[in-house]
Design a protein around this motif. Structure first.
Motif, PDB file in Angstrom:
ATOM      1  N   GLN A   1     -15.374  51.476  49.815  1.00 50.48           N
ATOM      2  CA  GLN A   1     -16.342  50.345  49.360  1.00 50.48           C
ATOM      3  C   GLN A   1     -17.712  51.122  48.908  1.00 50.48           C
ATOM      4  O   GLN A   1     -18.515  50.705  49.743  1.00 50.48           O
TER       5      GLN A   1
ATOM      6  N   ARG B   1     -22.990  47.209  48.510  1.00 44.87           N
ATOM      7  CA  ARG B   1     -23.640  46.815  47.596  1.00 44.87           C
ATOM      8  C   ARG B   1     -25.157  46.322  47.725  1.00 44.87           C
ATOM      9  O   ARG B   1     -25.140  45.266  48.768  1.00 44.87           O
ATOM     10  N   HIS B   2     -25.791  46.786  46.817  1.00 52.94           N
ATOM     11  CA  HIS B   2     -27.236  45.954  46.903  1.00 52.94           C
ATOM     12  C   HIS B   2     -28.000  45.245  46.346  1.00 52.94           C
ATOM     13  O   HIS B   2     -27.736  44.622  45.433  1.00 52.94           O
TER      14      HIS B   2
END
Length: 819
Positions: A510, A513-514
């Motif tokens: 995956q 996510r930032h």
């Protein structure tokens, strides 16, 4: 960092038999320093041959020209006639002859031109007897004006036949110079030995170098060693010196000149060339002092490594005088500085033609101190470039021994002292451990343990294998500023194994996510809006000059001053973008009469509480993101600038903005500048620049500008959009003209009208009038008013009532009168 390396010379340090320069460049680029360009050395000497002057006659039509009969070999059955004006031309001289088709530079200046048959003052000339600067050899063979290259004097051992290509006679035919990029952390590869070591490991070729050592060159001497004292061993961890007496200085032999020239260095004299040669060979800068020019101590020569004293100065080798401060590390004799440590030597102690006794210096200096000194004094050198990257203390004995070896060979003499060695402490090599499994996992491919061990050993690491899979490696001294952890060992194995040999596999999993950076997102949105409105983005330095700031009417004393500016144009950290934009407009006005520019960048302010009395700034300055715009579009530029800001606010979702006349004077035009406020916070200044400021920049047209503090702008920006469906009931429109005091702003009038009733949905200005028919100090403002209800069709009496209510509100607040 880039380094020039002779491929022919490199073969003396690593066995490159069977390796072409093209293959070398390809293999090295994949695993080590990259070869960016290849320069064939002898190419510029094509059709330049060695000639022998057999006879000289007067030119019948010119006093300063002579007719030389020159033997140029088997290509001509008899000597050829060449017209020559060389002041040192003589019979039985060996010269460089450019034949027809060769390329030369007339008198060493201008472009290279192809030589063609010529008749000079009525006499045929079959070629050209060249000066060194006319064939690109001026650095190797300096000469006076009008002197030709006398090969017999320049190369006294030359033994060639007439007609021999000059490139062959000079040993340049088969050589090429490689322009190699070396990363800044690999100063060890900025030398022949280091590059050869890399090539040996990458290409699998034998490393040939074995350096001189001091024990072999220097036996116990009865003479007193050079006295060396170091005041701060943090700034100078190690200093070595040795004295050599009975030397003879003079021009270097051709082989030395050639090797220096291939690296881009000029030959100075034998002793100076030796220090440069050692630097190119071992990456260790050196210096040589004329012992007779040093102020002696009680026990002979003294070297003091110390910080400069107040008001001390030094005349450097570049013929410039430098005022020193107490932050500058110097090398001094018993009285005064004789060199700026790690940067440049002093003129007073320089070696010359009469030098007979010298002291060689090899030292290491703190890289930060060297860099700051170079920047502070604005003086740079090949030595400084290497010192500021960080050099090992363990290079010194090898460099000093090599310098002594070359001196005894080229200059004669004898070693007059045992070497002096002063150091901060005992050297301890760093060591790290890794596991073969960890290496395989991080690289992504299984590499046999023997291969991993072999790569590290080829690079100079002392390797031992512990247990079933742990590799323990001791870092070689020439990499002690580069290899700092076990991760670096993995990188060494990977690059020498070859990144091209690692299978390309897309990573799975995956994506991370930032968290969204809201400021960057709004910054991108702002740029998109500005470009969509027809503005071109500019980029300029965060530094500015005293001149630009003063021309724009700003006081540079409130700016942060750069202690070591690169140039006078970069003296201050800017607190506004507007002067820079004005300078850009001025520089481009001749080419672009219409300009619409914007820049988004940070400005810098002295940090709050960062400064103590009598001290410098202790912390970083405060930063603020701003947008500046410049419009050079004619008479109505300030209106276009305001329209752009209104469009920008609309696109960013900023509503209920109030406008006020700009009360600032100086930079802005007093009658054509406004400021935008939201909830009492300034979010934009817009207007025309003062004619005096525009004149200072020599701009002929009117310039309008925008200045937006983006922190405040972004705090009100919103991506949320509200949709209001159009009313199904018709609107009603009325025109209204009122007479008010000339100082009343239209924005205040419009706000007052809208607040009197929610069914007044729009107020639009269309005219302002002052003059005949109106009292002095008054003006007439005319507007279109729009009335609408979402629930019903408004009746005439409804609209009249709301209009009367609006007029009443204007009378109460502004004493307005209906016109």
């Amino acid at each position: 960092m880039n380094s020039l390396v002779s491929f022919d010379r490199l073969k003396h340090y690593v066995n490159l038999k069977g390796v072409t320069v093209e293959e070398f460049a390809r293999r090295m680029a994949l695993s080590g320093p990259a070869v960016e360009k290849i320069h064939p050395v002898g190419e510029m000497l094509n059709r330049v041959v060695v000639g022998h002057v057999t006879d000289i006659r007067k030119h019948p039509n010119a006093d300063k020209l002579r007719l030389a009969m020159v033997d140029v070999g088997a290509t001509h059955a008899s000597p050829v006639q060449i017209v020559c004006g060389g002041s040192n031309l003589k019979k039985d001289q060996w010269v460089a002859v450019a034949q027809v088709g060769a390329k030369v530079r007339w008198h060493g200046v201008g472009d290279w031109v192809k030589l063609t048959p010529a008749t000079i003052r009525g006499e045929k000339s079959e070629g050209m007897i060249c000066a060194a600067n006319e064939i690109g050899l001026a650095d190797a063979f300096p000469h006076a004006e009008r002197e030709i290259l006398d090969l017999g004097v320049a190369l006294p051992d030359i033994k060639v036949k007439p007609g021999t290509p000059l490139a062959d006679a000079l040993g340049l035919t088969d050589d090429v110079v490689m322009d190699i990029e070396v990363t800044s952390n690999r100063v060890d590869a900025m030398c022949m030995v280091g590059l050869a070591r890399e090539a040996s490991a990458i290409l699998g070729k034998k490393f040939l170098w074995s350096g001189a050592t001091l024990p072999r060159l220097v036996r116990a001497q009865r003479a007193t060693p050079v006295q060396v004292k170091i005041s701060d061993r943090r700034l100078c961890p190690r200093y070595m010196a040795v004295r050599v007496s009975g030397v003879t200085n003079g021009p270097s032999p051709w082989w030395m000149k050639r090797r220096l020239a291939s690296a881009g260095l000029n030959s100075i004299s034998r002793l100076v060339d030796i220090t440069n040669y050692v630097m190119l060979e071992l990456a260790q800068p050196m210096h040589v002092f004329d012992t007779a020019k040093l102020r002696m101590g009680d026990k002979g020569p003294e070297i003091h490594v110390r910080l400069a004293r107040p008001r001390e100065k030094i005349q450097a080798l570049n013929n410039k005088e430098y005022a020193l401060d107490d932050k500058t590390l110097v090398i001094a004799d018993a009285e005064k500085p004789v060199a700026i440590a790690g940067v440049i030597g002093g003129e007073r102690s320089a070696v010359g033609e009469k030098t007979e006794d010298v002291i060689f210096e090899a030292a290491t200096f703190d890289p930060v101190s060297v860099r700051r000194t170079a920047r502070r004094l604005n003086v740079y050198s090949d030595s400084q470039l290497r010192f500021e990257k960080g050099l090992s203390t363990e290079a010194l004995p090898f460099a000093l021994a090599r310098a002594v070896e070359l001196t005894l060979d080229l200059c004669g003499g004898h070693v007059a002292s045992a070497p002096t060695d002063v150091r901060a402490g005992k050297y301890k090599a760093a060591a790290y451990s890794i596991t073969t499994a960890d290496v395989d996992r991080k690289i992504g491919v299984e590499i046999p343990k023997s291969k991993q061990v072999g790569i590290l050993r080829d690079l100079g690491f002392k390797v031992s294998v512990r247990g079933r899979g742990t590799i323990h490696a001791v870092v070689p001294w020439w990499r002690d500023h580069d290899v700092e952890s076990g991760q670096d060992l993995v990188e060494e194995i990977a690059r020498v194994y070859g990144y091209a040999n690692i299978p390309p596999i897309l990573p799975v999993g995956q994506p991370v996510r930032h968290r969204r950076n809201e400021e960057l997102a709004w910054e991108d949105r702002l740029r998109t809006v500005a470009k969509g409105a027809g503005l071109a983005e500019t980029y300029s330095y965060s530094f500015t000059s005293d001149d630009v700031y003063r021309k724009a009417g700003y006081d540079p004393s409130v700016c942060l001053h750069v202690q070591n500016p690169l140039t006078a144009d970069f003296t201050f950290m800017r607190t506004t973008l507007l002067p820079s934009l004005l300078q850009i407009v001025a520089e481009n006005e001749e080419r672009y009469r219409n300009q619409k520019l914007f820049e988004v960048a940070k400005v810098y302010y002295p940090g709050t509480g960062n400064r103590e009395p009598g001290t410098g700034w202790k912390e970083l300055p405060d930063e603020a993101l701003e947008m500046g715009c410049a419009f050079l579009v004619g008479e109505e530029g300030w209106r276009e600038a305001k329209g752009f800001v209104e469009h920008l606010f609309h696109e960013l979702g900023i509503e209920d903005v109030s406008w006020r006349r700009n009360a600032e004077v100086g930079f802005w035009h007093p009658g054509r500048s406004v400021q935008a406020f939201k909830d009492g916070k300034l979010i934009a200044s817009v207007g025309e620049v003062s004619p005096a400021i525009v004149s200072n920049f020599k701009i002929t047209g009117r310039v309008a500008m925008v200045d937006c503090p983006l922190k405040e702008v972004f705090s009100f920006a919103t991506a949320t959009r509200r949709y209001a469906p159009p009313s199904i009931f018709p609107e009603s429109k009325r025109d209204l003209a009122v007479v008010v005091d000339a100082r009343v702003e239209y924005d205040d009038i419009a706000r007052t009208i809208r607040r009197t009733d929610s069914l007044i949905v729009n107020v639009e200005w269309f005219d302002t009038y002052q003059g005949r028919g109106l009292p002095e100090g008054k003006k007439s403002v005319a507007m279109h008013l729009t009335f609408a209800s979402p629930e019903r069709t408004l009746k005439t009496e409804d609209v009249d009532a709301m209009l009367e209510k609006a007029v009443l509100g204007l009378k109460e607040k502004f004493k307005a009168e209906i016109r």
